[in-house]
Design an enzyme around this catalytic site. Structure first.
Site, short mmCIF file in Angstrom:
data_model
loop_
_atom_site.label_atom_id
_atom_site.label_comp_id
_atom_site.label_asym_id
_atom_site.label_seq_id
_atom_site.Cartn_x
_atom_site.Cartn_y
_atom_site.Cartn_z
N GLY A 127 -9.59 0.89 -17.67
CA GLY A 127 -8.35 0.37 -17.09
C GLY A 127 -7.85 1.26 -15.98
CG ASN A 154 -14.33 1.86 -24.07
OD1 ASN A 154 -14.26 0.94 -23.27
ND2 ASN A 154 -13.26 2.40 -24.61
NE ARG A 184 13.91 8.05 12.73
CZ ARG A 184 12.89 7.71 13.51
NH1 ARG A 184 11.65 7.79 13.07
NH2 ARG A 184 13.09 7.27 14.72
CB SER A 197 7.88 7.35 11.18
OG SER A 197 7.11 6.85 12.24
CD GLU A 244 2.12 3.43 1.01
OE1 GLU A 244 1.21 2.94 0.31
OE2 GLU A 244 2.14 3.31 2.25
NE ARG A 270 12.67 3.04 15.01
CZ ARG A 270 12.43 2.14 15.93
NH1 ARG A 270 12.97 0.94 15.87
NH2 ARG A 270 11.63 2.41 16.94
#
EC number: 2.2.1.1
Lengths: 634, 634
Positions: free
Chosen positions: A127, A156, A327, A354, A381, A491
């Site tokens: 998984g 497995n 920012r 950025s 991310e 921004r």
């Protein structure tokens, strides 16, 4: 049960730990990424002598207020390093743990004195290997050459829906090789103890790559009727099959009874662990004599305490200070903080320029420069979040931050939620926080994201309005080592506001300006982040018409909710029902603060691609619109 | 600019499309997964003769209300198949498009008559390749052997933060080979037109694998000073460099001017496209003669219209019907619907037996059985979402559903948001919807998830309370082909409620029971999903004490918000302020409906590992607690 041999060898023969001090700094870290198998981990912790898992804890498996929950939780069970269960997260955490070790080792070890030196071991299943997050994290581990990371892939062939043939036929070893890993295949993981020992020994000889040991096992090994069946995956065997399994394995003991010879065998770990820690303490003492400055920094760091007066480094602004995007103000804060916080380390998912997250005095954390503090996560991310959780939960005073566009928290929400649940104080630097980012359009413009994190337990969702609020957000974020913080940052350029302050942020909401008296303004205008400026300008207009107007800046809902009723009433007096909120995002949840008479100005649709100024105008985030809506209430 | 040769060859020489009918069923699909390069796509659509991108549209690039937004958006620009920009999504979408083609081809094509036959082409960059979602989707594409999927990996060594050397040094080709792909390397992607043509020809000869063509290019190729630099990634060249580039490439024309010879060359596509569609129509007519039944089903399917009377298949329940978990009731619905909806196709991320999503009359969609309808996604939630979006946006009447535990929407939120934005009517079957799942504990228990989706635009967040509401949720979900739906379903058994109905769900909230008259109950109790039962029982208790109590079931907030003010007032009369909501999740947002006097019973912390009954009691989801809270308001 198929994992028992490898984990038995790890706990009994390989790993260095002190069961009586689960937080000993230099311990090897163990991560059960396949967290649904946690009973095995609890049993091993119990056998190894951890006080956190007594016999009665094992009997309380998955019961209310027990220390043995259905998946491993670091905040419930000392000895469990990280919280796993959501698949793939543990792999990412382990990469973070190994990164932390590599960074601290490079910074503090000396040619003649080693004080940071441990391995990170992981068990993962099919998984975990199917999840994209594990590929992201593994690609970085290979890139960084984290050779002290050793993963066991429990091969497995079974997942919940049946044979892995139905959905997972890739060549896992070849993929890991492509990612820059050393791989080893143990063909008989059920009983091949010596093969497992040899694989671990081989892994430790590899000095430039992490190692993935594929261990082919049989799920439910030992169960005569249910081994190699998906029905064992998440379900108990049932008492009849348990009996049959006991017979098959020749295990005559009652449930939870550990035979004396086993107890006696494992009891050695109490002394062994104490000795290991004592040896390390002696090494540290010797180190301290030779390198007192480094030792002081190291001890301060791993104490988890912040250096005295660290917050004096935070920048302070006046209304005369030049306006700037939050920012950019964030970058000023990070670069100021890194001078006083030796634990600060982090970076961006390929958006450093950025997100404005580069630490200018440092280079990049890379295979050849692991002592550096700028981490280049690439466009990964989810892996970034899980790695940051691992760094935080290394427990060595490192304070990880990580960054992307705010909208891409959607890519890493699984990891962010685990920061909150597992009490990992990661700082999420999330820029481009609204339609104010402009032309990139609706795929890049967050709308519902503020609301979605305000609804999440144990996380601070900050949206600072200017320089002081940005610094104030960082102050709380750095102090909150058990609560992650998200900073949503603009921004676009914003002015420095009259009335803002660093300390006010810790209240969550505060009065930025007011021309009323007696806590009875005619109107309350509420803003967050880039819209506080609009609220403040609208207030000026309405005040000129003779009304009393309060402007409330609301950078963090969760902090406000923690305040006293008196404080809340002092900011939002219940009898003042003329209230207007303005925030460039979903209005969801604002009903609580604007009340049934009030108006929430927001955006309950997706944004659009256009210059920011156009979008603000078209969507009604203007002084004129706020004034008009406010007047309709007066 | 580095992608221009490969995309030029695709649009001008390889792809089969009709520019005057962008929705022609049998067109080749093109996905620009690296969506930030959309100007190239717009330019090619323009040259190829699509009416959606005229010269004036190109001039309006990234401007308000233009058809050329900053990233490609299918809902704005006919000719754009899917919405990209968030990296890696396009790869997943493309796998879904190729799956749709493979499924329909296997179901409808005959040895002597082919009516479904197209390729899916993708251009992806380093960013897409770093994202875990693309690895998940690529692993499935390899497993399924989707040979008509051809990806171009624009290998330009540059991402936003600089050279890919800083974070991306894996061997991409080898990884794709491990995932079961055929790979080809075109070493000179800047000018190697014949190499590109040969690679495409080779890819088409591969009949059992998808193909990844790595095309090594130079970002900003042609720009004398900025080529091969990260500064070209998301920024314009600037007018000076544009001039220099024009000179360098020997391009004398003004901006937006297409020379006559180029126009004339591309103009052929209008006729070519019309011919292609006409040929296909002729094939379809021939097919219809031979196979009238199949042709009728095919035409009905691709019309996008639902078959008449399909909703009569939905199961109806009475209070006497046996109680059941809504996840089981969901399975009954899916299996009833698949009998009347030839478009229904889907599956789970390795939790089919927990999510109850198997279509019992069908086998698995696999390489050897592509005509089947159960899709086995493996533990790849994010990839699953993006693939489902691709299936929906194939535009052929397929109705995809996909499933996992509700909490793991966190792993696939990026894809779910794109369902909402791109108007892809995916049905998300999300079981284990609260602490009611019990022992798996807080990693698996959703808390903030209902709120987080209620805040998202253009998505229906359903939490049905019983069989009728589950059927009613499916009714809206199936009808809503441009709005995705999430069904949050219980693990635990629930009773069939008196007063529920299929049609009531379409109102979002409705009166389940009431013993008042004149729309003036003393109290309104509001519940969703598994807590409606608790609200109903609490009402019985309070009614016995002589009070009038209304019980409102509230399965979908978004649908209720769409109702008239009169309807809203008829359910929640403004003068009734004694209101209690009960929902086993975050109270965030409930303030709007319970008002300032009301009480929201919920859970604003993480859950715990224990039996469900214990958790409900410990966290106050009991009749006694609802009664007590309600009485405090009376």
């Amino acid at each position: 049960m198929g994992c028992a041999p490898m984990s038995h060898i790890l706990f009994d023969e390989v790993m260095r730990f002190n069961p009586k001090n689960p937080y000993w700094f230099n311990r090897d870290r163990f991560v059960l990424s396949a967290g649904h198998g946690c009973m095995l981990q609890y049993a091993l912790l119990h056998l190894a002598g951890y006080d956190s898992v007594k016999e009665e804890d094992l009997k309380q498996f998955r019961q209310w207020s027990s220390r043995t929950p259905g998946h491993p939780e670091n905040f419930e069970t000392p000895g469990v390093e990280v919280t796993t269960g959501p698949l793939g997260q543990g792999v990412g955490n382990a990469v973070g743990l190994a990164l932390a070790e590599a960074n601290l080792a490079a910074r503090f070890n000396k040619p003649d004195a080693t004080i940071v030196d441990h391995y990170t071991y992981v068990i993962l299943g099919d998984g975990c290997n199917m999840e994209g997050i594990s590929n992201e994290a593994a690609s970085l581990a290979g890139h960084w050459g984290l050779n002290k990371l050793i993963c066991f892939y429990d091969d497995n062939h079974i997942s919940i829906d049946g044979s892995t043939d139905i959905a997972f036929t890739e060549d896992v070893e070849k993929r890991f090789e492509a990612l820059g890993w050393h791989t080893i295949w143990v063909k008989n993981g059920n009983t091949g103890y010596d093969e497992i020992r040899a694989a671990i020994a081989e892994a430790k000889t590899i000095k430039d790559k992490p190692t993935m040991i594929k261990v082919t096992t049989t799920i439910g090994y030992g169960s005569p009727n249910k081994a190699n069946s998906y029905s064992v995956h998440g379900s108990a065997l049932g008492s009849k099959e348990v009996d049959a399994t006991r017979k098959n394995l020749g295990w005559p003991y009652e449930p939870f009874v550990v035979p004396e010879e086993v107890k006696s065998h494992w009891s050695k770990h109490t002394k062994l662990g104490a000795d290991l820690e004592a040896q390390w303490e002696a090494s540290l003492a010797a180190y301290e004599k030779k390198y007192p400055t480094e030792a002081a920094e190291f001890k301060q760091l791993i104490s988890g305490e912040l250096p005295d007066g660290w917050d004096k480094a935070l920048p302070v602004y006046t209304p005369e200070s030049p306006g700037d995007a939050t920012r950019n103000l964030s970058q000023t804060n990070l670069n100021a903080l890194v001078k006083v916080l030796p634990g600060l380390i982090g970076g961006s998912a390929d958006l450093a320029s950025s997100n404005m997250t580069l630490l200018k005095a440092y280079g990049d954390f890379q295979k050849s420069t692991p002592e550096e503090r700028n981490v280049r996560f690439g466009v990964r991310e989810h892996g970034m979040g899980a790695i940051s959780n691992g760094i935080a939960l290394h427990g060595s005073g490192l304070i990880p931050y990580c960054a992307t566009f705010f909208v891409f928290t959607d890519y890493m929400r699984g990891a962010i939620r685990l920061s909150a649940l597992a009490e990992a104080g990661v700082i999420y630097v999330m820029t481009h926080d609204s339609i104010g980012l402009g032309e990139d359009g609706p795929t890049h413009q967050p709308i519902e994201h503020l609301a979605s994190f305000r609804a999440m337990p144990n996380i601070f969702m900050f949206r600072p309005a200017d320089g002081n609020e940005t610094a104030g957000s960082y102050k709380v974020a750095v102090l909150s080592r058990k609560t992650p913080s998200i900073l949503a940052l603009s921004r676009q350029k914003l002015p420095q506001l009259a009335g803002s302050s660093i300390d006010a942020v810790s209240k969550g909401a505060y009065i930025l300006s007011d021309n009323s008296s007696g806590n009875k303004p005619d109107l309350i205008l509420i803003g967050t982040g880039s819209e506080v400026e609009i609220a403040a300008k609208a207030a000026d207009v309405i005040r000129k018409e003779g009304k009393s107007v309060r402007v409330v800046s609301f950078p963090c809902w969760e902090l406000f909710e923690k305040q006293s009723d008196e404080y809340k009433e002092s900011v939002f007096p219940s009898e003042v029902t003329a209230r207007v909120s303005v925030e460039a995002g979903s209005t969801f949840g604002w009903g609580k603060y604007v009340g049934s008479r009030g108006v929430a100005i927001g955006l309950d649709r997706f944004g659009a691609s256009a210059p920011a100024g156009t979008l603000y105008k078209e969507f009604g985030f203007t002084v004129d619109n706020v004034v008009a809506k406010a007047k309709s209430l007066l």
